[in-house]
Design a protein around this motif. Structure first.
Motif, mmCIF file in Angstrom:
data_model
loop_
_atom_site.group_PDB
_atom_site.id
_atom_site.type_symbol
_atom_site.label_atom_id
_atom_site.label_comp_id
_atom_site.label_asym_id
_atom_site.label_seq_id
_atom_site.Cartn_x
_atom_site.Cartn_y
_atom_site.Cartn_z
ATOM 1 N N THR A 156 0.857 -1.191 0.000
ATOM 2 C CA THR A 156 0.000 0.000 0.000
ATOM 3 C C THR A 156 0.884 1.228 0.000
ATOM 4 O O THR A 156 1.947 1.248 0.635
ATOM 5 C CB THR A 156 -0.902 0.025 1.249
ATOM 6 O OG1 THR A 156 -1.729 -1.131 1.264
ATOM 7 C CG2 THR A 156 -1.783 1.270 1.271
ATOM 8 N N THR B 273 0.588 5.285 0.976
ATOM 9 C CA THR B 273 -0.219 6.336 1.592
ATOM 10 C C THR B 273 0.364 7.682 1.226
ATOM 11 O O THR B 273 1.560 7.927 1.432
ATOM 12 C CB THR B 273 -0.258 6.188 3.123
ATOM 13 O OG1 THR B 273 -0.878 4.943 3.464
ATOM 14 C CG2 THR B 273 -1.057 7.323 3.754
ATOM 15 N N TYR C 4 -0.792 9.406 -11.647
ATOM 16 C CA TYR C 4 -0.985 10.544 -10.758
ATOM 17 C C TYR C 4 0.336 11.284 -10.563
ATOM 18 O O TYR C 4 1.332 10.686 -10.145
ATOM 19 C CB TYR C 4 -1.495 10.087 -9.389
ATOM 20 C CG TYR C 4 -2.767 9.281 -9.451
ATOM 21 C CD1 TYR C 4 -3.992 9.887 -9.732
ATOM 22 C CD2 TYR C 4 -2.734 7.893 -9.231
ATOM 23 C CE1 TYR C 4 -5.154 9.126 -9.804
ATOM 24 C CE2 TYR C 4 -3.897 7.134 -9.292
ATOM 25 C CZ TYR C 4 -5.102 7.763 -9.577
ATOM 26 O OH TYR C 4 -6.260 7.009 -9.649
ATOM 27 N N ILE D 299 -4.466 9.654 1.694
ATOM 28 C CA ILE D 299 -4.995 8.856 0.586
ATOM 29 C C ILE D 299 -4.233 7.539 0.517
ATOM 30 O O ILE D 299 -2.995 7.542 0.424
ATOM 31 C CB ILE D 299 -4.856 9.594 -0.760
ATOM 32 C CG1 ILE D 299 -5.532 10.969 -0.704
ATOM 33 C CG2 ILE D 299 -5.444 8.761 -1.899
ATOM 34 C CD1 ILE D 299 -5.251 11.843 -1.929
ATOM 35 N N ASN D 300 -4.945 6.427 0.555
ATOM 36 C CA ASN D 300 -4.319 5.123 0.359
ATOM 37 C C ASN D 300 -4.479 4.681 -1.085
ATOM 38 O O ASN D 300 -5.555 4.821 -1.674
ATOM 39 C CB ASN D 300 -4.932 4.086 1.297
ATOM 40 C CG ASN D 300 -4.367 4.197 2.708
ATOM 41 O OD1 ASN D 300 -3.236 4.649 2.888
ATOM 42 N ND2 ASN D 300 -5.143 3.806 3.700
ATOM 43 N N VAL D 301 -3.398 4.154 -1.627
ATOM 44 C CA VAL D 301 -3.378 3.692 -3.018
ATOM 45 C C VAL D 301 -2.880 2.250 -3.034
ATOM 46 O O VAL D 301 -1.808 1.955 -2.497
ATOM 47 C CB VAL D 301 -2.453 4.569 -3.891
ATOM 48 C CG1 VAL D 301 -2.609 4.212 -5.362
ATOM 49 C CG2 VAL D 301 -2.711 6.058 -3.661
ATOM 50 N N LEU E 249 -4.339 1.099 -8.155
ATOM 51 C CA LEU E 249 -4.225 2.551 -8.315
ATOM 52 C C LEU E 249 -5.541 3.294 -8.074
ATOM 53 O O LEU E 249 -5.723 4.421 -8.532
ATOM 54 C CB LEU E 249 -3.645 2.918 -9.694
ATOM 55 C CG LEU E 249 -2.231 2.392 -9.975
ATOM 56 C CD1 LEU E 249 -1.762 2.834 -11.348
ATOM 57 C CD2 LEU E 249 -1.244 2.864 -8.898
ATOM 58 N N LYS E 250 -6.452 2.679 -7.335
ATOM 59 C CA LYS E 250 -7.651 3.380 -6.902
ATOM 60 C C LYS E 250 -7.317 4.209 -5.665
ATOM 61 O O LYS E 250 -6.513 3.795 -4.828
ATOM 62 C CB LYS E 250 -8.772 2.390 -6.576
ATOM 63 C CG LYS E 250 -9.177 1.487 -7.747
ATOM 64 C CD LYS E 250 -9.733 2.292 -8.912
ATOM 65 C CE LYS E 250 -10.202 1.366 -10.040
ATOM 66 N NZ LYS E 250 -10.612 2.144 -11.241
ATOM 67 N N LEU E 251 -7.951 5.368 -5.554
ATOM 68 C CA LEU E 251 -7.675 6.279 -4.448
ATOM 69 C C LEU E 251 -8.706 6.086 -3.346
ATOM 70 O O LEU E 251 -9.908 6.187 -3.580
ATOM 71 C CB LEU E 251 -7.700 7.733 -4.923
ATOM 72 C CG LEU E 251 -6.754 8.078 -6.086
ATOM 73 C CD1 LEU E 251 -6.844 9.565 -6.412
ATOM 74 C CD2 LEU E 251 -5.310 7.687 -5.761
ATOM 75 N N ASN E 252 -8.231 5.813 -2.135
ATOM 76 C CA ASN E 252 -9.101 5.604 -0.976
ATOM 77 C C ASN E 252 -8.831 6.722 0.026
ATOM 78 O O ASN E 252 -7.759 6.796 0.628
ATOM 79 C CB ASN E 252 -8.810 4.227 -0.358
ATOM 80 C CG ASN E 252 -9.649 3.959 0.865
ATOM 81 O OD1 ASN E 252 -10.672 4.608 1.085
ATOM 82 N ND2 ASN E 252 -9.214 3.016 1.677
#
Length: 480
Positions: free
Chosen positions: A215, A217, A327, A443-445, A449-452
């Protein structure tokens, strides 16, 4: 203009005052703006909005509003005062000096104004002296520093550091800092030197992927708020081989635990050079550090040499990070020229240009902000400019990006998605400077590559005020 309009404008001003008292600076600006739209001949509307802009760090707007108030009432002492504060904040002390002198002239019994005038005069003299002795290619701050010769005496009660960083040392350092203790200055120098050696080899544009099973961050400004940084790690996990972090600038200044944050992030960078990534922010620069507290904090807690070595290391930090080719993460924002590409960032020789200056790609990357309207506009800060959704769209399409991720500005919910999803702001200093009732975010990636997005609240900290180490108390006044 009817008397009803004036009455309604004054009622809106009172609502603005109430919002200001509740530390909702943005809402205060909105009420003062509505009051001005109803009646634009009342100087206090502009002067009050200037103060709200100062709280929002929109210092360019604050200067403009204070100036408009003075056009309406040239004897308005409070407007001179606020314009002086705003000009000091954007490192324009000569302009501030003129206004402080006016305040003292018009209100000679104002002891506080005389004190601020003296401080501003001292600041101007210091800047002129430093410019006079400045050399184009200064030697390394480590040149005559023999770290090996520094002795850690037997009374030191912390974990000892050898030639390699260890998790044991970091764990001990975290607790020492939490309890108001320091690490030995030898270890502080070791940490900065080893990180400098690592980041000097990194490119100006770091390019990383999120590997399977890991992950990443992404954090925004932390600004010396050490206990809120520990809250991120408590909620989200500490840096490790499986959990990378990218801190997007402005680790230091304003908050009064900037050395603790800088040393902790650097220690993790030394331990996990391929899992801890650090972008430079506009506060990892000499002119900001000398006014907003980091230099004073280094001197108070360690010595002046530690600031000098940190300064050298800040100038070596990468300016941006490209995540998964989708990104672009950079502190401020985009560029004045639509033809700017990722290759132009790659070509910046940050080692030759140690400080960003007042123009050029480095300044733009560290200072610019998004705006909702198309095109480019003047900076609300008084430095750089603002860019619209069309600018972001063209840049992303030209460079094959999904979005830019930036920091640099408080967001009340910790983050904000703008420009049709292509400009994302993340800010990681909740209850910023103990004065703004904002959340923090990170933001966790994952490998997809989805942004959480994750939002968190500020946590209690020892009773030390923001800007406690600022060399100029004018800055600390803005936090009050």
């Amino acid at each position: 203009m009817s008397s009803a309009d004036v009455e309604e404008a004054n009622a809106l001003k009172l609502q603005g005052n109430k919002a200001f008292q509740q530390h909702d600076w943005q809402k205060a600006v909105e009420f003062y703006t509505k009051a001005i739209e109803k009646y634009d001949k009342e100087p206090s509307f502009f002067c009050n909005r200037a103060q709200a802009h100062i709280k929002l760090e929109a210092f360019g707007y604050a200067v403009a509003d204070a100036t408009r108030a003075l056009e309406l009432d040239p004897s308005y002492v409070k407007a001179y005062w606020r314009r002086a504060l705003a000009n000091t904040a954007i490192l324009n002390p000569k302009a501030a000096l003129k206004d402080f002198r006016t305040v003292v002239q018009k209100d000679p019994n104002n002891r506080d104004a005389r004190l601020r005038l003296a401080e501003c005069e001292k600041l101007v003299r210091r800047i002129e002296f430093e410019k006079a002795i400045e050399v184009s290619d200064p030697p390394s701050a480590f040149e005559d520093l023999n770290i090996d010769a520094i002795v850690v005496d037997d009374s030191y009660d912390g974990v000892r550091l050898g030639n390699e960083m260890t998790q044991e040392f970091i764990d001990d350092m975290i607790e020492r800092f939490r309890n108001g203790k320091k690490i030995h200055r030898k270890y502080a120098f070791q940490i900065v030197k080893n990180v400098l050696d690592i980041i000097k080899k990194e490119p100006t544009l770091m390019e990383i992927d999120v590997e399977e099973g890991t992950t990443l961050t992404i954090c925004g400004d932390t600004h010396g708020q050490y206990f809120d940084l520990l809250e991120i790690f408590r909620l989200n996990g500490y840096p490790s081989k499986d959990h990378a972090y990218l801190f997007n600038g402005d680790f230091v200044d304003r908050g009064s635990w900037s050395t603790e944050i800088a040393l902790l992030l650097y220690a993790y960078k030394w331990l996990y050079p391929n899992r801890m990534f650090l972008n430079r922010g506009n506060h990892e620069t000499d002119d900001m550090n000398k006014v907003y507290g980091f230099e004073g904090e280094c001197k108070a807690k360690y010595n002046e040499r530690l600031f000098q070595v940190f300064s050298e290391s800040f100038s070596a930090l990468p300016l941006a990070t490209l995540v998964g080719k989708k990104y672009l993460v950079l502190h401020g924002g985009l560029f004045s020229d639509d033809n700017t590409t990722l290759d132009d960032i790659r070509k910046i020789n940050r080692h030759n240009q140690r400080q960003p200056g007042q123009s050029g790609l480095m300044m733009e990357m560290l200072w610019t902000d998004p705006q909702p309207t198309p095109g480019r506009g003047p900076s609300k800060r008084g430095v750089g400019f603002q860019f619209g959704p069309d600018v972001t769209k063209r840049f992303c399409e030209k460079n094959g990006l999904e979005a830019i991720i930036r920091s640099h500005e408080v967001r009340m919910n910790g983050y904000e998605i703008e420009h049709d999803g292509r400009c994302i702001t993340v800010f990681s200093a909740p209850r910023y400077c103990d004065a703004t009732e904002n959340k923090g975010a990170y933001i966790n990636v994952g490998p997809d590559l989805k942004l959480n997005y994750n939002v968190f609240d500020a946590v209690p900290h020892p009773d030390i005020k923001p800007m406690a180490y600022a060399t100029n108390s004018l800055m600390s006044m803005m936090m009050m």
